[in-house]
Design a protein around this motif. Structure first.
Motif, PDB file in Angstrom:
ATOM      1  N   SER A  50      -9.813  -0.364  12.599  1.00  0.00           N
ATOM      2  CA  SER A  50      -9.324   0.936  12.109  1.00  0.00           C
ATOM      3  C   SER A  50      -7.826   0.880  11.798  1.00  0.00           C
ATOM      4  O   SER A  50      -7.361   1.529  10.858  1.00  0.00           O
ATOM      5  N   THR A  51      -7.095   0.090  12.579  1.00  0.00           N
ATOM      6  CA  THR A  51      -5.665  -0.073  12.291  1.00  0.00           C
ATOM      7  C   THR A  51      -5.472  -0.732  10.924  1.00  0.00           C
ATOM      8  O   THR A  51      -4.626  -0.301  10.135  1.00  0.00           O
ATOM      9  N   ALA A  52      -6.264  -1.757  10.661  1.00  0.00           N
ATOM     10  CA  ALA A  52      -6.177  -2.426   9.360  1.00  0.00           C
ATOM     11  C   ALA A  52      -6.537  -1.467   8.236  1.00  0.00           C
ATOM     12  O   ALA A  52      -5.928  -1.480   7.163  1.00  0.00           O
ATOM     13  N   MET A  53      -7.547  -0.627   8.486  1.00  0.00           N
ATOM     14  CA  MET A  53      -7.939   0.357   7.467  1.00  0.00           C
ATOM     15  C   MET A  53      -6.803   1.336   7.203  1.00  0.00           C
ATOM     16  O   MET A  53      -6.534   1.686   6.052  1.00  0.00           O
ATOM     17  N   ASP A  54      -6.154   1.787   8.266  1.00  0.00           N
ATOM     18  CA  ASP A  54      -5.017   2.695   8.102  1.00  0.00           C
ATOM     19  C   ASP A  54      -3.912   2.038   7.289  1.00  0.00           C
ATOM     20  O   ASP A  54      -3.340   2.661   6.396  1.00  0.00           O
ATOM     21  N   LEU A  55      -3.641   0.787   7.610  1.00  0.00           N
ATOM     22  CA  LEU A  55      -2.593   0.069   6.889  1.00  0.00           C
ATOM     23  C   LEU A  55      -2.971  -0.098   5.418  1.00  0.00           C
ATOM     24  O   LEU A  55      -2.143   0.028   4.525  1.00  0.00           O
ATOM     25  N   CYS A  56      -4.256  -0.350   5.183  1.00  0.00           N
ATOM     26  CA  CYS A  56      -4.761  -0.492   3.809  1.00  0.00           C
ATOM     27  C   CYS A  56      -4.514   0.799   3.036  1.00  0.00           C
ATOM     28  O   CYS A  56      -4.029   0.772   1.904  1.00  0.00           O
ATOM     29  N   CYS A  57      -4.835   1.951   3.667  1.00  0.00           N
ATOM     30  CA  CYS A  57      -4.614   3.232   3.001  1.00  0.00           C
ATOM     31  C   CYS A  57      -3.127   3.496   2.790  1.00  0.00           C
ATOM     32  O   CYS A  57      -2.725   4.029   1.755  1.00  0.00           O
ATOM     33  N   TYR A  58      -2.345   3.107   3.780  1.00  0.00           N
ATOM     34  CA  TYR A  58      -0.892   3.273   3.650  1.00  0.00           C
ATOM     35  C   TYR A  58      -0.396   2.568   2.394  1.00  0.00           C
ATOM     36  O   TYR A  58       0.324   3.150   1.582  1.00  0.00           O
ATOM     37  N   HIS A  59      -0.825   1.317   2.223  1.00  0.00           N
ATOM     38  CA  HIS A  59      -0.367   0.555   1.046  1.00  0.00           C
ATOM     39  C   HIS A  59      -0.914   1.156  -0.247  1.00  0.00           C
ATOM     40  O   HIS A  59      -0.204   1.256  -1.239  1.00  0.00           O
ATOM     41  N   THR A  85       7.597  -2.001  -6.420  1.00  0.00           N
ATOM     42  CA  THR A  85       6.971  -1.344  -5.272  1.00  0.00           C
ATOM     43  C   THR A  85       5.470  -1.195  -5.499  1.00  0.00           C
ATOM     44  O   THR A  85       4.661  -1.453  -4.607  1.00  0.00           O
ATOM     45  N   PHE A  86       5.105  -0.787  -6.708  1.00  0.00           N
ATOM     46  CA  PHE A  86       3.690  -0.619  -7.022  1.00  0.00           C
ATOM     47  C   PHE A  86       2.948  -1.946  -6.856  1.00  0.00           C
ATOM     48  O   PHE A  86       1.929  -2.027  -6.171  1.00  0.00           O
ATOM     49  N   GLY A  87       3.482  -2.981  -7.475  1.00  0.00           N
ATOM     50  CA  GLY A  87       2.825  -4.293  -7.421  1.00  0.00           C
ATOM     51  C   GLY A  87       2.697  -4.803  -6.001  1.00  0.00           C
ATOM     52  O   GLY A  87       1.666  -5.347  -5.608  1.00  0.00           O
ATOM     53  N   LYS A  88       3.750  -4.604  -5.235  1.00  0.00           N
ATOM     54  CA  LYS A  88       3.754  -5.068  -3.846  1.00  0.00           C
ATOM     55  C   LYS A  88       2.672  -4.367  -3.021  1.00  0.00           C
ATOM     56  O   LYS A  88       1.833  -5.015  -2.392  1.00  0.00           O
ATOM     57  N   HIS A  89       2.676  -3.021  -3.055  1.00  0.00           N
ATOM     58  CA  HIS A  89       1.732  -2.293  -2.209  1.00  0.00           C
ATOM     59  C   HIS A  89       0.294  -2.465  -2.683  1.00  0.00           C
ATOM     60  O   HIS A  89      -0.623  -2.526  -1.867  1.00  0.00           O
ATOM     61  N   LEU A  90       0.114  -2.562  -4.004  1.00  0.00           N
ATOM     62  CA  LEU A  90      -1.246  -2.745  -4.503  1.00  0.00           C
ATOM     63  C   LEU A  90      -1.828  -4.064  -3.997  1.00  0.00           C
ATOM     64  O   LEU A  90      -2.963  -4.113  -3.529  1.00  0.00           O
ATOM     65  N   SER A  91      -1.025  -5.139  -4.070  1.00  0.00           N
ATOM     66  CA  SER A  91      -1.581  -6.427  -3.656  1.00  0.00           C
ATOM     67  C   SER A  91      -1.763  -6.510  -2.142  1.00  0.00           C
ATOM     68  O   SER A  91      -2.726  -7.115  -1.666  1.00  0.00           O
ATOM     69  N   MET A  92      -0.863  -5.869  -1.392  1.00  0.00           N
ATOM     70  CA  MET A  92      -1.041  -5.845   0.066  1.00  0.00           C
ATOM     71  C   MET A  92      -2.321  -5.080   0.422  1.00  0.00           C
ATOM     72  O   MET A  92      -3.112  -5.516   1.254  1.00  0.00           O
ATOM     73  N   GLY A  93      -2.506  -3.922  -0.229  1.00  0.00           N
ATOM     74  CA  GLY A  93      -3.707  -3.117   0.016  1.00  0.00           C
ATOM     75  C   GLY A  93      -4.965  -3.897  -0.343  1.00  0.00           C
ATOM     76  O   GLY A  93      -5.961  -3.866   0.382  1.00  0.00           O
TER      77      GLY A  93
END
Lengths: 420, 381
Positions: free
Chosen positions: B342-351, B264-272
Motif C-alpha cells: 500500500s505504501t508503494a501504491m501511495d507513492l505511485c499515486c503521488y508521482h 518534472t513531468f517526465g521524472k514523475h511519470l517515469s517514477m510512477g
C-alpha cells in the motif's frame, strides 16, 4: 629492392592531392600488378629474404626460420638515405632547431590526466573503473598531436599566446573517446591484458566494463557540448560513428584480394585515423574559419593516424611479447589479417584460405606467422606507413612555420621508428 | 538513515490526498495503459524522421539479425532483448518517444521563437523535436542491449557453449554501441549544444543507474533503503525521459519555467510507471511466479523498511524450503500481508499526481489530455 607499390604510389602521388585515396586505388592496382608479374620474382631476388623460398616452404616447424635475421635485414632499410634526405629537406624549411615533440607539448599536457579524472566525477566503484586507464602511464600520443596541431594552427592564424580552453578540452575528449573504445574493444576481443595490466573486463567483468566505457563516452560528450560549438560536436559524432562501423568491418572479411586491402585500409581509417583526423579538425574549427586550413589539419591527422596503425600492425609481429603490453601476434589469434599478412598473401597464396577461415584451424597462426617473415609483408607495410607519413608532412608543411609545426613533422618520423 | 526514510514515507501518506484530485483530470480516462497510449499515438501523427528506420535497414544491424540466430538455444540475454523488441511485452514504456512528442505538442509554439522556427512544424511538432524523440528511443534501446551483457566468469554449462556466450556479448556490445553512435549523430544534427549536454548527462545517469542495479540486485539481503531506491530508480528509469522532455522545450525555445515543468513531468511519470510495474505481481492475483519476484522491487524495499531488518530476516528464514531455497510465492504473500504494497501504491499515486500537476500550466489541448490519460493510467491497477 624497391617495392613495386612504392614506385606506383610516388608516381600517382604527383598529381593527386589525397594520398589516402591514391593509395587506396593504386594499391588495388599494385596488388594485381605484383601478383601477375613482379610479385613472385620480387621475393626470390629480394635481399630481405634469407634463403630460397622453395626450401623454406618445405620446412614446417615453427623454429626453423630465423626471425632475427629477417628483422635486422628490414630495419636499416626503413631509415634508408632517401627517407633521411626527405626529413632534411623538410626541416630546411625553417632554421629553427626541431625540438622533441614531447618536450614542446609537455606544458599543455602536464595536468591532462588529472583534469580528465576530475571530469569523470562519479561515486563509488564506477569511479575506480573509469579512472583505471587515466593513470598517466599511457603514451598520450593523441592529446600530444592535438595540442601541437592547435598551437601550430594558432600560429598559422596569427593568434599568439596560450591554447584556447576549447582546444585543451578537445585534447581531453580525444583521449577519453580513445579510452572508451579500448574498454569496449577489450570485451569484444576477450583481451585480458593491456598496457601491462589486467583489462577492466578481466578485473571487474564484462557487464561493468561496458558500462564504464559508456560512462566515459557520456562524459566526453558532455565535455564537447560545453565547448559550445556545434561543428565540434558534429566532428566528434563522426568519430564515434566511424569507430563503431570500423569495429563492424573487423567482423567481416572479403574474398577478393583487392577488395580485402581496401577493406583493411578503410577499417584502419575508421578505427584509428578518424579520431586523430577529426580531433585535429576540431581544434582547427575553433581557431580558423577557412575550410582549406581545416582540410590541412584533417589530412595530417588522417595520414599520421593510418601510418600509426600500420606500424602498430607491424609491431604486432616484430615486437617481443609484453613489449606493447599485450602478447604478440594478437591480431592473428583474433583472426585478423593486417597489413603484413595481406602483403605476404601476394607472395604466398597459401595464406588466402587461412585468412578466409580467420586462422581458426590448428597451426594456422604459426604458419601464417612464418609466411609473414618469409615474405616482404613487414617491410611493405612499413613502406606504406612511410608514404602516409610523407603525405602528412606534405600537408602540414602548408602551414606557416612554427616550432609546433616542425614538431608535428618530426613526430611522423617517431611514428615510423617507434618500437612500442 | 531512518529519519530521512520516514519523512519520505510521510510524504507518501500525504499523496493519498492528491489521489482524489485525480478524478478532475480523468473523467474520461481509459481504464488501461495501452488504450491511453494507442489514442495518444494518433495525436502526434506519424514520425517523419527516418532515423530508426535507417538504423534497422543498415548493413550493420541486418548482419546482427542474422547473427542473433546463432544464439538460439543459449541463455544469452540478447536473445530475450531481441524477442521483447519484436513482441512488445505491453507493459513496457514503449513510448518515451511518444511522450516527448505529446509534450512538444502540448507546450505549443514559444512566444520568443523566431518565425523561421515556427515554420518547421508538422502537426504542431518541430522536426528537431521529432528527431529528439527518436534519439530518446535509440538511447533507451541501446541500454536494453547493453544491460544484457553477460559476465563470462559466471558462465555455467546450462547457459549454452561458452563460445556462443562470448559471441553474444560481442554482438550485444557492437549493436548497443551502434545505436548509441546513431544517437550521437542525431544529437549533433540538432545544432544545440545545450541539448547535447543535457542528453549526454542523461546517458551518464542511465549508466550509473544500471551500474547500481548490478551491484545491488543480486544480494537477497541488500541494503537498499527507500531513499536509495528512489535515487537509483530515477537514474535508471527517470533521468532519460525527464531530460528528454526538458530538451524538447529547449529545442522550441521555451523558457526555463516550461523546461522545469517538462522535466518534472517526465521524472514523475517515469517514477510512477516504474512503481506501477513493480506493483503488478503483488496486485494481480494470477501472477505468483517466482520469476517476477525482485528484491529491488518497490513493495519489497518498502516492506523491509517497515518491518525492520530483524523481522525481514526471520521472514526469509520462514519461507525457506527444505533444500534451503526461497519459496518465492510464500515470500510474495508475506510481503502482501504488510504495508509495503500500500505504501508503494501511495507513492505511485503521488508521482502520478505530481506529473498531472506539472502539465496543468500548459494550455488545454488534445495532446495535454492524452498526457493526462497516460499519467492517470499509471495510478490504476
Amino acid at each position: 629492392m624497391a617495392c613495386p607499390l612504392l614506385r606506383q604510389c610516388s608516381k600517382w602521388n604527383a598529381n593527386c592531392s589525397s594520398l589516402f585515396e591514391t593509395l587506396w586505388y593504386s594499391n588495388g592496382r599494385s596488388v594485381s600488378f605484383s601478383t601477375s608479374s613482379l610479385g613472385r620474382t620480387s621475393w626470390s631476388s629480394g635481399p630481405g629474404n634469407e634463403g630460397q623460398p622453395s626450401a623454406l616452404r618445405r620446412r614446417t616447424g615453427p623454429n626453423t626460420f630465423n626471425f632475427t635475421t629477417s628483422l635486422t635485414k628490414h630495419k636499416p632499410r626503413l631509415l634508408d638515405p632517401s627517407l633521411k634526405s626527405c626529413f632534411c629537406i623538410n626541416s630546411a624549411h625553417t632554421d629553427v632547431k626541431v625540438q622533441d615533440p614531447f618536450t614542446i607539448a609537455q606544458k599543455d599536457l602536464t595536468n591532462l590526466y588529472d583534469d580528465i579524472r576530475k571530469e569523470l566525477f562519479v561515486t563509488k566503484e564506477l569511479k575506480a573503473l573509469c579512472h583505471y586507464y587515466f593513470d598517466g602511464k599511457g603514451k598520450a600520443i593523441r592529446p600530444m598531436i592535438v595540442v601541437l596541431m592547435a598551437r601550430a594552427l594558432n600560429s598559422h592564424s596569427n593568434r599568439s599566446g596560450e591554447l584556447l580552453p576549447g582546444q585543451r578540452a578537445v585534447a581531453m575528449i580525444t583521449e577519453m573517446i580513445h579510452t572508451a573504445s579500448l574498454v569496449h574493444d577489450d570485451v569484444i576481443d576477450g583481451s585480458n591484458k593491456r598496457r601491462g595490466k589486467g583489462t577492466i573486463n578481466e578485473l571487474w567483468g564484462e557487464k561493468k566494463a561496458i558500462l564504464a566505457g559508456d560512462f566515459i563516452l557520456s562524459v566526453a560528450s558532455i565535455t564537447m557540448a560545453r565547448i559550445g560549438n556545434n561543428t565540434v560536436v558534429k566532428v566528434f559524432s563522426q568519430v564515434i560513428e566511424d569507430l563503431v562501423r570500423g569495429e563492424f568491418m573487423q567482423l567481416g572479411s572479403k574474398e577478393n584480394e583487392n577488395e580485402r586491402f581496401k577493406h583493411y585500409l578503410e577499417k584502419t581509417f575508421k578505427k584509428t585515423a578518424s579520431l586523430i583526423a577529426n580531433s585535429c579538425k576540431a581544434v582547427c574549427v575553433l581557431v580558423s574559419s577557412d575550410p582549406k586550413v581545416h582540410e590541412i589539419a584533417y589530412q595530417y591527422g588522417k595520414n599520421v593516424g593510418i601510418a600509426f596503425q600500420l606500424v602498430d600492425d607491424v609491431l604486432d609481429f616484430t615486437s617481443g611479447a609484453n613489449h606493447l603490453g599485450k602478447p604478440s601476434a594478437a591480431d592473428l589469434k583474433l583472426g585478423l589479417a593486417t597489413g603484413p599478412v595481406l602483403f605476404a598473401c601476394q607472395q604466398f597464396p597459401e595464406l588466402h584460405s587461412m585468412i578466409m577461415r580467420r586462422f581458426s584451424s590448428k597451426g594456422d597462426v604459426d604458419r601464417a606467422w612464418q609466411y609473414v617473415f618469409q615474405s616482404d609483408g613487414v617491410e611493405q607495410t612499413k613502406n606504406l606507413a612511410q608514404h602516409y607519413c610523407q603525405e602528412a608532412i606534405r600537408q602540414i608543411s602548408m602551414l606557416r612555420p612554427s616550432a609546433e609545426r616542425d614538431a608535428l613533422i618530426r613526430l611522423t618520423e617517431m611514428v615510423l621508428t617507434r618500437d612500442k | 538513515m531512518f529519519p530521512a526514510t520516514w519523512s519520505r514515507l510521510s510524504r507518501m501518506a500525504l499523496s493519498s490526498r492528491g489521489r482524489r484530485t485525480l478524478s478532475l483530470f480523468s473523467s474520461s480516462a481509459p481504464s488501461n495503459w495501452s488504450k491511453a497510449v494507442a489514442d495518444a499515438e494518433k495525436i502526434v501523427g506519424y514520425p517523419t524522421s527516418f532515423m530508426s528506420l535507417r538504423c534497422l535497414l543498415s548493413d550493420e544491424l541486418s548482419n546482427v539479425a542474422i547473427q542473433v540466430k546463432r544464439l538460439v538455444g543459449t541463455q544469452h540475454p540478447l536473445l530475450h532483448t531481441a524477442r521483447d523488441f519484436v513482441f512488445d511485452s505491453g507493459n513496457n514504456l514503449p513510448t518515451r518517444g511518444l511522450i516527448v512528442l505529446l509534450l512538444s505538442k502540448a507546450a505549443g509554439p514559444s512566444h520568443t521563437a523566431s518565425d523561421l522556427l515556427a515554420q518547421d512544424t508538422v502537426s504542431g511538432i518541430h522536426t528537431s523535436q521529432r528527431n529528439l524523440a527518436e534519439i530518446t528511443e535509440l538511447i533507451h534501446t541501446a541500454f536494453l542491449v547493453h544491460r544484457g551483457i553477460v559476465d563470462l566468469k559466471e558462465w555455467t554449462v546450462s547457459d549454452g557453449p561458452l563460445k556462443d556466450m562470448e559471441f553474444g556479448n560481442k554482438i550485444a556490445v557492437l549493436s548497443g554501441d551502434f545505436l548509441l553512435a546513431n544517437a550521437c549523430t542525431g544529437l549533433a544534427q540538432l545544432n544545440n549544444t545545450k541539448v547535447v549536454e543535457l542528453i549526454s548527462s542523461a546517458i551518464g545517469d542511465v549508466v550509473q543507474g544500471i551500474y547500481n542495479e548490478n551491484t545491488s540486485n543480486t544480494e537477497q539481503e541488500n541494503s537498499l533503503d527507500v531513499e536509495a531506491w528512489e535515487e537509483h530508480t530515477f537514474l535508471s528509469h527517470g533521468a532519460l525521459l525527464a531530460k528528454s522532455c526538458q530538451a524538447a522545450m529547449e529545442l522550441a525555445q521555451h523558457d526555463k519555467e516550461a523546461q522545469r515543468l517538462a522535466y518534472t513531468f517526465g521524472k514523475h511519470l517515469s517514477m510512477g510507471h516504474r512503481l506501477n510495474s513493480d506493483l503488478l505481481p503483488f496486485v494481480k492475483s494470477s501472477a505468483g511466479e517466482s520469476a517476477t519476484f525482485s528484491f529491488s522491487a518497490a513493495p519489497v524495499v518498502f516492506h523491509r523498511q517497515i518491518v525492520g531488518q530483524e523481522r525481514w530476516s526471520q521472514q526469509l528464514q520462514q519461507v525457506k524450503t527444505r533444500r534451503n531455497e526461497l519459496d518465492y510465492s510464500k515470500l510474495l504473500a508475506a510481503v502482501k500481508s504488510e504495508k509495503g504494497v500500500s505504501t508503494a501504491m501511495d507513492l505511485c499515486c503521488y508521482h502520478g499526481n505530481k506529473a498531472l500537476e506539472a502539465i496543468q500550466a500548459f494550455p488545454s489541448s488534445e495532446a495535454r489530455s492524452a498526457l493526462e490519460n497516460i499519467a492517470s493510467a499509471i495510478t490504476k491497477f
